[in-house]
Design a protein around this motif. Structure first.
Motif, PDB file in Angstrom:
ATOM      1  N   CYS A  72       0.828  -1.201   0.000  1.00  0.00           N
ATOM      2  CA  CYS A  72       0.000   0.000   0.000  1.00  0.00           C
ATOM      3  C   CYS A  72       0.869   1.262   0.000  1.00  0.00           C
ATOM      4  O   CYS A  72       1.879   1.315   0.703  1.00  0.00           O
ATOM      5  N   ALA A 120      -1.005   6.198   3.714  1.00  0.00           N
ATOM      6  CA  ALA A 120      -0.450   6.285   5.078  1.00  0.00           C
ATOM      7  C   ALA A 120      -1.547   6.676   6.060  1.00  0.00           C
ATOM      8  O   ALA A 120      -1.463   7.710   6.729  1.00  0.00           O
ATOM      9  N   CYS A 121      -2.584   5.849   6.145  1.00  0.00           N
ATOM     10  CA  CYS A 121      -3.643   6.151   7.098  1.00  0.00           C
ATOM     11  C   CYS A 121      -3.018   6.145   8.496  1.00  0.00           C
ATOM     12  O   CYS A 121      -2.180   5.300   8.803  1.00  0.00           O
ATOM     13  N   CYS A 130      -2.680   2.826  10.686  1.00  0.00           N
ATOM     14  CA  CYS A 130      -2.385   1.560  10.023  1.00  0.00           C
ATOM     15  C   CYS A 130      -0.898   1.230   9.909  1.00  0.00           C
ATOM     16  O   CYS A 130      -0.084   2.104   9.622  1.00  0.00           O
ATOM     17  N   ILE A 152       0.001  -1.559   8.001  1.00  0.00           N
ATOM     18  CA  ILE A 152       0.145  -2.487   6.877  1.00  0.00           C
ATOM     19  C   ILE A 152       1.228  -2.066   5.884  1.00  0.00           C
ATOM     20  O   ILE A 152       2.028  -2.901   5.456  1.00  0.00           O
ATOM     21  N   PRO A 153       1.332  -0.770   5.535  1.00  0.00           N
ATOM     22  CA  PRO A 153       2.423  -0.403   4.614  1.00  0.00           C
ATOM     23  C   PRO A 153       3.799  -0.807   5.157  1.00  0.00           C
ATOM     24  O   PRO A 153       4.670  -1.229   4.399  1.00  0.00           O
ATOM     25  N   ARG A 194      -7.861   9.587   5.613  1.00  0.00           N
ATOM     26  CA  ARG A 194      -8.537   8.846   4.553  1.00  0.00           C
ATOM     27  C   ARG A 194      -8.760   9.805   3.394  1.00  0.00           C
ATOM     28  O   ARG A 194      -8.787  11.013   3.567  1.00  0.00           O
TER      29      ARG A 194
HETATM   30  S1  SF4 Z   1      -5.806   1.334   5.933  1.00  0.00           S
HETATM   31 FE1  SF4 Z   1      -3.656   0.745   5.692  1.00  0.00          FE
HETATM   32  S2  SF4 Z   1      -3.666  -0.693   3.983  1.00  0.00           S
HETATM   33 FE2  SF4 Z   1      -5.580   0.448   3.927  1.00  0.00          FE
HETATM   34  S3  SF4 Z   1      -5.233   2.192   2.573  1.00  0.00           S
HETATM   35 FE3  SF4 Z   1      -4.790   2.876   4.655  1.00  0.00          FE
HETATM   36  S4  SF4 Z   1      -2.592   2.558   4.916  1.00  0.00           S
HETATM   37 FE4  SF4 Z   1      -3.238   1.348   3.171  1.00  0.00          FE
END
Ligand code: SF4
Length: 390
Positions: free
Chosen positions: A121, A124-125, A128, A130-131, A242
């Motif tokens: 991804c 940069a929420c 999160c 995950i990145p 977001r």
């Molecule tokens: S929630 Fe995490 S994986 Fe999803 S778009 Fe945001 S940064 Fe990316």
């Protein structure tokens, strides 16, 4: 005996675990934990799974991969049960496991086949990690995806689900930066006998015009829109970094419903994000009603070290849990009302192995005994029992 692969977390991890299992073949002395780190709870479950695997396989080589192997590297490496870590980005590379390269794993037989078309991804929420765990966004080419679709269809899959971490960013790293709609159109064109194509979680604001058009008009694209929505209040959405606002989601669903009245909406929602007031929470509750969210994945917020949200003023755990319960109740109410509208209406159902099946809108149905898994049958539901149409 083949290698034992234990999978935690998302559908993407599940489909990758399938590939790892096929790639490792008969490496019987090997145990793999494909971990998750999306929440603190997920990391706790990863450690628990490692300990349990070690007890069950005292002499095996135990390797850990997945997002926790990236984000909690030092912690996991320090566990006496762990013999080694495999980088998340290398887990589908035979060289990383020291096993000979084998032909592409043959897709195992599933009634619904999950195909990971994208990974990583670039966003940069603020909540999160995950990145950090999965790196930048990267896409499979159209031909690679269609190759996997062909394999699954040959093996009898009646439905294909396109999945990934941030699926709507598919193609942005490919020549010509094709949009996701292009891929969906290509699959539908190349596989005219594929009856059901389903999308997993989508970033509503990033749905391209062709994908919108296909959702609006293509019968074989399931009328099931799962939004990576996260919250119903604009101020919280901004603090989450977001890319959409409440109004964008409302407008998208209204426009799509105008073309597809049978559209079933799902959403990921976070409860108890830092600074969330009663008013913000009320907006989170009301968007469930406004969008008619009948498939809700509600996550109680948990601070992840290294994220901006973890530095914001936090709510108490009990309050977070209470708000998550209220959101789940609201989704359950909307879902009950939705299921009631489906009673007496003809529906085509894809039968699963457990005696149930799913409608195009992803309503679950209890099926007559002996219904062949993988078959699509037409039914008229007569009632609802334990949340299932019957
Ligand atoms: S929630 Fe995490 S994986 Fe999803 S778009 Fe945001 S940064 Fe990316």
């Amino acid at each position: 005996m083949s290698a034992e692969v234990i999978s935690l977390g998302c559908r993407l991890n599940l489909s990758e675990s399938e590939d790892i299992r096929a790639m490792l073949g008969g490496s019987s002395d090997l145990v793999v934990v494909n971990s998750c780190a999306v929440t603190l709870e997920a990391v706790r479950q990863t450690r628990q799974a490692i300990r349990k695997a070690r007890r069950a396989h005292p002499d095996a080589r135990l390797l850990v991969t997945g997002c926790a192997a990236e984000i909690e590297r030092d912690q996991l490496a320090a566990m006496p049960e762990v013999d080694g870590l495999i980088a998340n980005s290398a887990k589908l590379d035979p060289r990383a496991w020291n096993v000979p390269a084998r032909p592409a794993p043959v897709a195992s037989l599933h009634t619904r086949a999950f195909i990971a078309v994208q990974n990583g991804c670039d966003h940069a929420c603020t909540f999160c990690v995950i990145p950090q765990g999965r790196g930048p966004s990267r896409s499979l080419t159209v031909d690679r995806v269609c190759g996997e679709v062909a394999q699954h269809c040959e093996r009898g899959a009646a439905e294909v689900v396109l999945t990934g971490v941030d699926v709507t960013s598919w193609g942005q790293d490919l020549p010509g930066r094709p949009a996701l709609g292009i891929l969906v159109q290509e699959i539908l064109d190349r596989f005219p006998t594929l009856q059901r194509l389903r999308m997993s979680s989508l970033d509503g604001i990033e749905i391209d015009p062709l994908l919108f058009e296909l959702f609006a008009s293509e019968r074989r694209l399931m009328p099931h829109l799962h939004l990576s929505l996260q919250h119903g209040h604009d101020l919280i959405l901004k603090r989450m970094k977001r890319r959409h606002l409440r109004g964008d989601a409302v407008a998208l669903v209204e426009r799509l419903r105008a073309h597809r009245p049978d559209l079933a909406v799902g959403a990921d929602l976070i409860a108890g994000f830092p600074t969330e007031s009663e008013e913000h929470h009320a907006a989170n509750l009301s968007i469930i009603r406004e969008l008619g969210i009948v498939h809700g994945h509600v996550f109680p917020y948990s601070p992840r070290p290294g994220t901006p949200a973890a530095l914001m003023p936090q709510l108490s755990r009990p309050l977070i849990k209470q708000r998550a319960a209220e959101l789940r109740d609201a989704v359950a109410k909307a879902r009950g009302a939705w299921l009631a509208t489906l009673v007496g209406k003809p529906a085509s159902v894809l039968a699963e192995r457990d005696g149930t099946g799913y409608t195009p809108g992803f309503a679950r149905v209890a099926l007559p005994a002996g219904t062949r898994a993988g078959s699509i049958i037409d039914i008229i539901p007569t009632s609802i029992k334990d949340g299932l149409l019957t």
